[in-house]
Motif scaffolding. Structure first.
Motif, PDB file in Angstrom:
ATOM      1  N   ILE A 315       0.549  -1.383   0.364  1.00  0.00           N
ATOM      2  CA  ILE A 315      -0.102  -0.219   0.207  1.00  0.00           C
ATOM      3  C   ILE A 315       1.268   1.131  -0.088  1.00  0.00           C
ATOM      4  CG2 ILE A 315      -1.524   1.564   1.357  1.00  0.00           C
ATOM      5  CD1 ILE A 315      -2.638  -1.396  -0.046  1.00  0.00           C
ATOM      6  N   ALA A 316       2.352   1.389   1.530  1.00  0.00           N
ATOM      7  CA  ALA A 316       2.561   2.241   0.965  1.00  0.00           C
ATOM      8  C   ALA A 316       3.906   2.144   0.051  1.00  0.00           C
ATOM      9  CB  ALA A 316       2.961   2.894   2.165  1.00  0.00           C
ATOM     10  N   GLY A 317       4.397   1.372  -0.898  1.00  0.00           N
ATOM     11  CA  GLY A 317       4.949   1.382  -1.128  1.00  0.00           C
ATOM     12  C   GLY A 317       6.725   1.422  -0.988  1.00  0.00           C
ATOM     13  N   TYR A 318       6.624   1.204   0.495  1.00  0.00           N
ATOM     14  CA  TYR A 318       7.781   1.341   1.126  1.00  0.00           C
ATOM     15  C   TYR A 318       8.725  -0.416   0.103  1.00  0.00           C
ATOM     16  CZ  TYR A 318       6.504   4.404   4.453  1.00  0.00           C
ATOM     17  OH  TYR A 318       6.020   5.879   4.711  1.00  0.00           O
ATOM     18  N   SER A 319      10.514   0.395   0.205  1.00  0.00           N
ATOM     19  CA  SER A 319      11.926  -0.249  -0.004  1.00  0.00           C
ATOM     20  C   SER A 319      12.105  -1.379   1.043  1.00  0.00           C
ATOM     21  CB  SER A 319      12.487   0.720  -0.318  1.00  0.00           C
ATOM     22  OG  SER A 319      13.077   1.243   0.421  1.00  0.00           O
ATOM     23  N   PRO A 320      12.558  -2.604   1.066  1.00  0.00           N
ATOM     24  CA  PRO A 320      12.836  -2.880   2.355  1.00  0.00           C
ATOM     25  C   PRO A 320      13.326  -2.228   3.031  1.00  0.00           C
ATOM     26  CG  PRO A 320      13.115  -4.115   0.218  1.00  0.00           C
ATOM     27  CD  PRO A 320      12.866  -3.020  -0.515  1.00  0.00           C
ATOM     28  N   MET A 321      14.137  -1.743   2.814  1.00  0.00           N
ATOM     29  CA  MET A 321      15.103  -1.015   3.768  1.00  0.00           C
ATOM     30  C   MET A 321      14.178  -0.027   4.589  1.00  0.00           C
ATOM     31  SD  MET A 321      18.415   1.235   3.158  1.00  0.00           S
ATOM     32  CE  MET A 321      19.819  -0.338   2.998  1.00  0.00           C
ATOM     33  N   GLN A 322      13.853   0.877   4.033  1.00  0.00           N
ATOM     34  CA  GLN A 322      12.609   2.054   4.357  1.00  0.00           C
ATOM     35  C   GLN A 322      11.014   0.833   5.664  1.00  0.00           C
ATOM     36  OE1 GLN A 322      10.306   3.429   0.783  1.00  0.00           O
ATOM     37  NE2 GLN A 322      11.459   5.708   1.425  1.00  0.00           N
ATOM     38  N   ILE A 323      10.532  -1.036   5.122  1.00  0.00           N
ATOM     39  CA  ILE A 323      10.255  -1.183   6.171  1.00  0.00           C
ATOM     40  C   ILE A 323      11.098  -1.322   6.871  1.00  0.00           C
ATOM     41  CG2 ILE A 323       8.417  -3.316   6.512  1.00  0.00           C
ATOM     42  CD1 ILE A 323       8.499  -3.411   3.156  1.00  0.00           C
ATOM     43  N   GLY A 324      11.914  -1.773   7.461  1.00  0.00           N
ATOM     44  CA  GLY A 324      12.625  -2.288   8.313  1.00  0.00           C
ATOM     45  C   GLY A 324      13.485  -0.707   9.039  1.00  0.00           C
ATOM     46  N   GLU A 325      13.172   0.598   8.511  1.00  0.00           N
ATOM     47  CA  GLU A 325      13.277   1.083   9.719  1.00  0.00           C
ATOM     48  C   GLU A 325      12.239   1.784  10.677  1.00  0.00           C
ATOM     49  OE1 GLU A 325      14.045   4.824   6.579  1.00  0.00           O
ATOM     50  OE2 GLU A 325      16.419   3.955   6.954  1.00  0.00           O
ATOM     51  N   VAL A 326      10.537   0.906  10.173  1.00  0.00           N
ATOM     52  CA  VAL A 326       9.671   0.744  10.906  1.00  0.00           C
ATOM     53  C   VAL A 326       9.765   0.286  11.562  1.00  0.00           C
ATOM     54  CG1 VAL A 326       7.033   0.945  10.675  1.00  0.00           C
ATOM     55  CG2 VAL A 326       7.978   2.067   8.926  1.00  0.00           C
ATOM     56  N   ILE A 327      10.282  -1.283  11.163  1.00  0.00           N
ATOM     57  CA  ILE A 327       9.963  -2.194  12.264  1.00  0.00           C
ATOM     58  C   ILE A 327      10.499  -2.187  13.142  1.00  0.00           C
ATOM     59  CG2 ILE A 327       9.854  -4.996  11.949  1.00  0.00           C
ATOM     60  CD1 ILE A 327       7.807  -3.842  10.523  1.00  0.00           C
ATOM     61  N   MET A 328      11.893  -1.289  13.028  1.00  0.00           N
ATOM     62  CA  MET A 328      12.651  -2.049  14.382  1.00  0.00           C
ATOM     63  C   MET A 328      12.678  -0.929  15.441  1.00  0.00           C
ATOM     64  SD  MET A 328      15.432   0.996  12.933  1.00  0.00           S
ATOM     65  CE  MET A 328      15.520   2.462  12.927  1.00  0.00           C
ATOM     66  N   TRP A 329      11.947  -0.466  15.045  1.00  0.00           N
ATOM     67  CA  TRP A 329      10.737   0.417  16.277  1.00  0.00           C
ATOM     68  C   TRP A 329      10.677  -0.319  17.266  1.00  0.00           C
ATOM     69  CZ3 TRP A 329      13.237   3.975  18.631  1.00  0.00           C
ATOM     70  CH2 TRP A 329      13.425   5.490  17.763  1.00  0.00           C
ATOM     71  N   ALA A 330       9.864  -2.229  17.019  1.00  0.00           N
ATOM     72  CA  ALA A 330       8.973  -2.871  17.901  1.00  0.00           C
ATOM     73  C   ALA A 330      10.100  -3.072  18.718  1.00  0.00           C
ATOM     74  CB  ALA A 330       7.975  -3.864  17.264  1.00  0.00           C
ATOM     75  N   GLY A 331      11.186  -3.122  18.326  1.00  0.00           N
ATOM     76  CA  GLY A 331      12.601  -4.243  18.920  1.00  0.00           C
ATOM     77  C   GLY A 331      12.802  -3.584  19.790  1.00  0.00           C
ATOM     78  N   LEU A 332      13.970  -2.425  19.288  1.00  0.00           N
ATOM     79  CA  LEU A 332      14.604  -1.295  19.547  1.00  0.00           C
ATOM     80  C   LEU A 332      14.598  -1.002  21.218  1.00  0.00           C
ATOM     81  CD1 LEU A 332      16.518   0.860  17.301  1.00  0.00           C
ATOM     82  CD2 LEU A 332      16.931  -1.721  17.766  1.00  0.00           C
ATOM     83  N   PRO A 333      13.551  -0.725  21.787  1.00  0.00           N
ATOM     84  CA  PRO A 333      12.974   0.031  22.843  1.00  0.00           C
ATOM     85  C   PRO A 333      13.028  -1.135  23.691  1.00  0.00           C
ATOM     86  CG  PRO A 333      11.885   0.796  21.130  1.00  0.00           C
ATOM     87  CD  PRO A 333      12.553  -0.303  21.128  1.00  0.00           C
TER      88      PRO A 333
END
Length: 536
Positions: A315-333
């Motif tokens: 839907i948003a047309g994100y690249s794998p790297m952009q997707i990773g930048e969103v998903i990592m916030w569910a991990g790092l904290p």
């Protein structure tokens, strides 16, 4: 059900913890840390191919449907080896088995990077799963066997991080590596943690005597039934949606094999004095509640990690790297929250902590259930952080519930069963969500299609405006009208998909909230702070 008190095989050493209050040496901590690295690496590899799948399929000349077997092969082998780790640890010793299986894992990881066609990739991924899968329960067994009760909350906190961080970081890590160094690098990178793991285990654990005679006495009939049952169930869940479930003879066959295998495994386990894994543990209320919750947690964990990257890519047309930048916030904290949860777990009833975690995790899924086509990084950041705060409260307390009251000799079995159940929950969750996504998309398409017709005034106005716009760009009237129609159809399909993704997050939230009721069937447990088992 078999009795939960297994007699140890002749000559086998009990996997008992050190004496209460005993000082834990740096060697032991190093071995535990190495085990955690192995679990993280094995879980990471489940999903690391997802963000690079398009590149992998392109170079192997395979279709999207054929490519699904790259993940399925790994999952099937992993789920089969997890229940066998208790037996293989008794045979080869904890030190020997972990070093050997890691060395083989690194070999097959390297071969995955060199794969020349799809069958070779599937074969190497299967062997990678078979050697890596054992590292997940072994990490939990190390905590229970090598740390005194007062230190286990810390050990379990680190183990919980491997289980929740890796699914969040997999797509991120895979996306970065793939984009910078090409897709084979996602397999070669395993050499870094792999060599550290081998070094840590070789230094941190003492040598013990190998007991090959245990292999000949093993319940091989039960193992065969287990392999057929769990392997077939995983294939059924992973491939069911793409093959239209029971409309496919292939899927019906694997469903039948799963039932036969699982029933056979249960029967042989109850009739053997030495089952290779103690299914009788499911007869303990706390353990049963913990494994049921672990399956649901697997659904939430892998389900949310499945839905969000899919939405962002489609839907948003994100690249794998952009997707990773969103998903990592569910991990790092989680790195900062887990130590705090470990301290709390020895002071507060773990049912309260787990309830709080489930409310946050379920709440974060509800926050994702109101997305629209413009939702992106900024709108998703808060829900990802809420998810990262909630997950440690659930993962750590579930481990405490599961291991509470388990005798030292049953710890490898308990570790195998709870990790197997979580992985199965993940497969069930992804299968349910993939099916829900396609059925709900069809449903919403039909509903929207009933409103967006050529007879509706608003639709006609939009079509006219789009037609004029295309004619202004130099297209003739007929082509412009066709393009306007396709544009409206594309908008309807996109909105139907967005609504389907929202439904998927609603479903995940409902499962997590439902877990709260199951949780309160278990006993009151606190992690021991200075000796003794968990309090009831």
């Amino acid at each position: 059900m078999t009795s939960t008190t297994q007699t140890l095989p002749p000559g086998a050493k009990p996997l008992g913890p050190p004496m209460v209050g005993e000082h834990v040496s740096m060697r032991t901590w190093l071995a535990v840390a190495a085990g955690m690295l192995g679990a993280f690496m094995a879980v990471l590899d489940i999903q690391i191919t997802n963000s690079s799948l398009k590149d992998i399929l392109g170079s192997l000349s395979a279709t999207q449907e054929e490519g699904s077997w790259i993940a399925t092969a790994y999952l099937v082998a992993e789920i089969v080896v997890i229940p066998m780790t208790a037996l293989l640890t008794r045979v080869f010793t904890m030190r020997g088995y972990m070093i050997g299986t890691t060395a083989l894992f690194l070999l097959f990881s390297t071969l995955c990077g060199f794969a020349w066609n799809l069958p070779s990739m599937i074969a190497f991924r299967m062997m990678q799963g078979f050697t890596g899968g054992a590292l997940i329960p072994m990490a939990m067994t190390l905590v229970m066997a090598k740390l005194p009760p007062s230190k286990r909350a810390t050990g379990m906190a680190i183990f919980g991080l491997t289980a929740t961080l890796a699914p969040s970081m997999g797509p991120t890590f895979g996306g970065y590596l793939s984009e910078l160094y090409g897709w084979p690098s996602i397999f070669y990178i395993n050499w870094v943690p792999g060599l550290l793991l081998i070094g840590g285990i070789a230094y941190g654990l003492d040598r013990e005597k190998v007991q090959l005679d245990q292999l000949f006495k093993a319940d091989w009939l039960g193992i065969a039934f287990m392999a057929v049952g769990l392997g077939s169930l995983t294939v059924f869940l992973e491939e069911g949606n793409s093959k239209d479930w029971f409309d496919s003879l292939f899927i019906i066959t694997f469903a039948a094999l799963a039932i036969v295998g699982l029933l056979g495994w249960t029967v042989t386990s109850t009739t053997r004095s030495q089952p290779f894994v103690n299914l009788g543990l499911y007869g303990q209320r706390n353990f049963l509640a913990a494994t049921a919750l672990s399956a649901a947690m697997g659904m939430g964990l892998y389900g949310s990690s499945f839905l969000l990257p899919l939405y962002l890519g489609q839907i948003a047309g994100y690249s794998p790297m952009q997707i990773g930048e969103v998903i990592m916030w569910a991990g790092l904290p989680q790195l900062f929250i887990m130590p705090f949860v470990a301290k709390l777990s020895s002071k507060v009833d773990n049912r309260i902590l787990c309830t709080f975690g489930l409310l946050l995790f379920g709440g974060s899924c509800l926050m994702n259930a109101y997305m629209d086509a413009s939702t992106g990084y900024d709108q998703l950041l808060l829900s990802q952080v809420v998810r990262a705060i909630g997950q440690p409260f659930v993962m750590l307390t579930l481990s405490n519930f599961a291991m509470n009251g388990i005798t030292p000799k049953d710890m490898p079995s308990a570790s195998s069963l709870i990790n197997m159940t979580r992985n199965l929950g993940g497969s069930i969750g992804i299968a349910l969500l993939a099916t829900a996504l396609s059925t709900r998309e069809h449903f919403h398409s039909q509903r929207l299609g009933e409103s967006v017709t050529g007879f509706a005034g608003a639709t006609q106005e939009r079509l006219d405006a789009l037609t004029q716009s295309f004619m202004g760009k130099g297209f003739d009237a007929t082509s412009a009208a066709d393009m306007a129609l396709k544009a409206v159809d594309g908008i309807v399909r996109r909105e139907a998909y967005v609504m389907a993704y929202n439904d998927g997050f609603f479903l995940t939230a409902a499962v997590l909230f439902g877990c709260i009721f199951v949780l309160w069937f278990s006993d009151k447990v606190k992690a021991p702070s200075s000796g003794g088992g968990g309090a009831h």
